[in-house]
Scaffold this motif. Structure first.
Motif, PDB file in Angstrom:
ATOM      1  N   PRO A 350       0.810  -1.223   0.000  1.00 26.68           N
ATOM      2  CA  PRO A 350       0.000   0.000   0.000  1.00 26.68           C
ATOM      3  C   PRO A 350       0.840   1.269   0.000  1.00 26.68           C
ATOM      4  N   ALA A 351       0.250   2.342  -0.445  1.00 24.55           N
ATOM      5  CA  ALA A 351       0.903   3.653  -0.458  1.00 24.55           C
ATOM      6  C   ALA A 351       0.696   4.310   0.903  1.00 24.55           C
ATOM      7  N   ASN A 352       1.770   4.376   1.668  1.00 29.02           N
ATOM      8  CA  ASN A 352       1.668   5.017   2.986  1.00 29.02           C
ATOM      9  C   ASN A 352       3.063   5.449   3.424  1.00 29.02           C
ATOM     10  N   PHE A 353       3.635   6.426   2.709  1.00 25.42           N
ATOM     11  CA  PHE A 353       5.006   6.828   3.014  1.00 25.42           C
ATOM     12  C   PHE A 353       5.118   7.482   4.387  1.00 25.42           C
ATOM     13  N   LYS A 354       4.030   8.025   4.873  1.00 24.65           N
ATOM     14  CA  LYS A 354       4.076   8.707   6.164  1.00 24.65           C
ATOM     15  C   LYS A 354       4.577   7.780   7.264  1.00 24.65           C
ATOM     16  N   GLU A 355       4.163   6.509   7.238  1.00 26.38           N
ATOM     17  CA  GLU A 355       4.605   5.581   8.273  1.00 26.38           C
ATOM     18  C   GLU A 355       6.060   5.148   8.082  1.00 26.38           C
ATOM     19  N   ALA A 359      11.587   6.393   9.866  1.00 25.17           N
ATOM     20  CA  ALA A 359      12.552   5.290   9.876  1.00 25.17           C
ATOM     21  C   ALA A 359      13.528   5.394   8.712  1.00 25.17           C
ATOM     22  N   VAL A 360      13.029   5.801   7.552  1.00 23.87           N
ATOM     23  CA  VAL A 360      13.914   5.948   6.387  1.00 23.87           C
ATOM     24  C   VAL A 360      14.915   7.069   6.613  1.00 23.87           C
ATOM     25  N   THR A 373       1.017  -0.748   7.916  1.00 21.46           N
ATOM     26  CA  THR A 373       0.448  -1.475   6.778  1.00 21.46           C
ATOM     27  C   THR A 373       1.500  -1.856   5.743  1.00 21.46           C
ATOM     28  N   VAL A 374       2.535  -0.993   5.571  1.00 22.32           N
ATOM     29  CA  VAL A 374       3.574  -1.291   4.585  1.00 22.32           C
ATOM     30  C   VAL A 374       4.405  -2.480   5.032  1.00 22.32           C
ATOM     31  N   LYS A 375       4.844  -2.470   6.293  1.00 26.86           N
ATOM     32  CA  LYS A 375       5.636  -3.591   6.792  1.00 26.86           C
ATOM     33  C   LYS A 375       4.828  -4.880   6.773  1.00 26.86           C
ATOM     34  N   GLN A 376       3.585  -4.823   7.187  1.00 29.99           N
ATOM     35  CA  GLN A 376       2.753  -6.021   7.180  1.00 29.99           C
ATOM     36  C   GLN A 376       2.620  -6.591   5.769  1.00 29.99           C
TER      37      GLN A 376
END
Length: 418
Positions: A350-355, A359-360, A373-376
């Motif tokens: 999914p598109a969710n760069f905010k999360e 960390a990046v 959601t991205v990690k999952q």
């Protein structure tokens, strides 16, 4: 006990003469010949997956086997299937070739035209050596039996589509499931794995490029052990040094890693060079990451077609991963699958760069929130690919081929000079 002998001969006339002579040897049991390097490695991998005892004691490699040159093929077989004794058959019986063959892992050299006495003597000696190795196989530390570990390459349709994040999270998911994992940065000029994981390092993949025999000790000295347990083999800090890594060196490095780790994840970046091509060609699963926009999907289609033209990998052997997916976008995964002609991962990211941003920016993508959601999604993708235990009913992406096609340099593919 009969000696099983597998001829690897591309020339039709040579196949006939070699197999005829092999059938005349005492206690010999020649098996159906293979006609190229790809078929040889695939056959050995399939047999090794059943049991080491299923492997032939002797493999006879003809000098004109292809597409991988005979000496490089011998080195590959010796690295991945140490219980198999290899004999090189060549019209060149010079001391120089004999030495090169032995350095590559061959157990003998037989000159053309074949002599019954010479072939019989060499086959007997190599078969005895192979039987002895099998008695002790499995006692060596940190070496995987059989076909070795699983190699997964992650390439980008273009820059900025999330290739490195995908590679890192796949490696972390496999490591968290209890597997021995290596993460390799084969994006040699612009690789960012070190930045994503905030590591300082001295050694890189370049340190292995000039080594003809990568021993377990040499490999251990080159990798960086991350706090998560993942073994990192990083791109050089000076991008120009990436030119020191040839496709042949990349093949040797991947083979050495495959023999010591259960899972090898390779970030190949978005630019195709000889080393990346070698890795993609050798991979059990090749992923191509794209975002659902016109430019990226066109890039994915262009990459797939280029891989096919250069005989690196067929479209149907490639799995596209859709990153930054939203339900509202006009370009959905089924359309991308039709455009590229590839398999498509069931798991879209999914598109969710905010999360991700904190960390990046901190270089700590290994600390992403498990509830994100991205990690999952990325860890679900790892399960889909078989890198961790997959939930029942989840299909696997890619094609586990059990061996590599054997990379040939881009220059040779294009018909240029060596």
């Amino acid at each position: 006990m009969p000696t099983r002998i597998l001829p690897a001969v591309g020339d039709v006339d040579a196949v006939r003469s070699i197999t005829t002579l092999l059938h005349q040897l005492p206690d010999a049991e020649p098996v159906t010949p293979v006609v190229d390097s790809t078929q040889l490695v695939d056959t050995l991998a399939r047999l090794a997956a059943e049991s080491v005892d299923e492997l032939p004691e002797v493999v006879v490699v003809h000098e004109r086997i292809g597409p991988v040159p005979a000496l490089e093929l011998i080195r590959e077989v010796a690295l991945r299937f140490p219980a198999v004794g290899v004999i090189l058959v060549s019209s060149d019986a010079s001391p120089g070739l004999f030495s090169a063959a032995m350095d590559s892992g061959a157990r003998g050299l037989v000159a053309l035209p074949l002599s019954y006495e010479e072939l019989a003597s060499r086959v007997q000696a190599v078969a005895q050596w192979s039987v002895g190795v099998r008695r002790h196989l499995g006692h060596g530390a940190d070496v995987l039996p059989g076909a070795g570990g699983r190699v997964v390459t992650v390439s980008g349709a273009k820059g900025g589509v999330g290739t490195t994040l995908t590679a890192v999270q796949l490696a972390l998911a496999a490591q968290a499931s209890g597997r021995a994992v290596a993460l390799v940065d084969m994006d040699l000029q612009t690789g960012d794995i070190a930045s994503f994981l905030d590591v300082q390092f001295r050694r890189s993949v370049v340190d292995l490029a000039g080594i003809s025999d990568i021993s377990p000790r040499v490999l251990a000295d080159a990798v960086f052990r991350h706090d998560t347990g993942v073994a990192l083999l990083l791109a050089p800090g000076e991008g120009e040094r990436g030119e020191e890594v040839t496709d042949r060196a990349a093949r040797q490095i991947v083979s050495a890693l495959r023999s010591r780790y259960e899972v090898v994840v390779i970030d190949c970046g978005a630019q195709l060079g000889g080393p990346g091509a070698a890795a993609v060609e050798m991979a059990d699963t090749a992923l191509l990451v794209t975002t659902p926009d016109v430019i990226a999907v066109r890039g994915a289609k262009r990459t797939v077609r280029m891989w096919d033209r250069l005989q690196i990998r067929k479209a149907e052997e490639t799995t596209v991963v859709v990153n930054r997916h939203t339900r509202g976008t006009e370009i959905q995964p089924p359309l991308i699958q039709r455009i590229t002609g590839t398999a498509i991962a069931a798991t879209a990211i999914p598109a969710n760069f905010k999360e991700l941003q904190t960390a990046v920016d901190a270089g700590r993508v290994h600390t992403l929130d498990n509830r994100g959601t991205v990690k999952q999604a990325l860890w679900t993708l790892a399960a889909e690919l078989g890198l961790v235990e997959a939930p029942e009913g989840t299909r696997r992406g890619g094609r586990s081929r059990g061996g590599e096609r054997g990379a040939v340099s881009l220059r040779r593919r294009r018909g240029g000079g060596g």
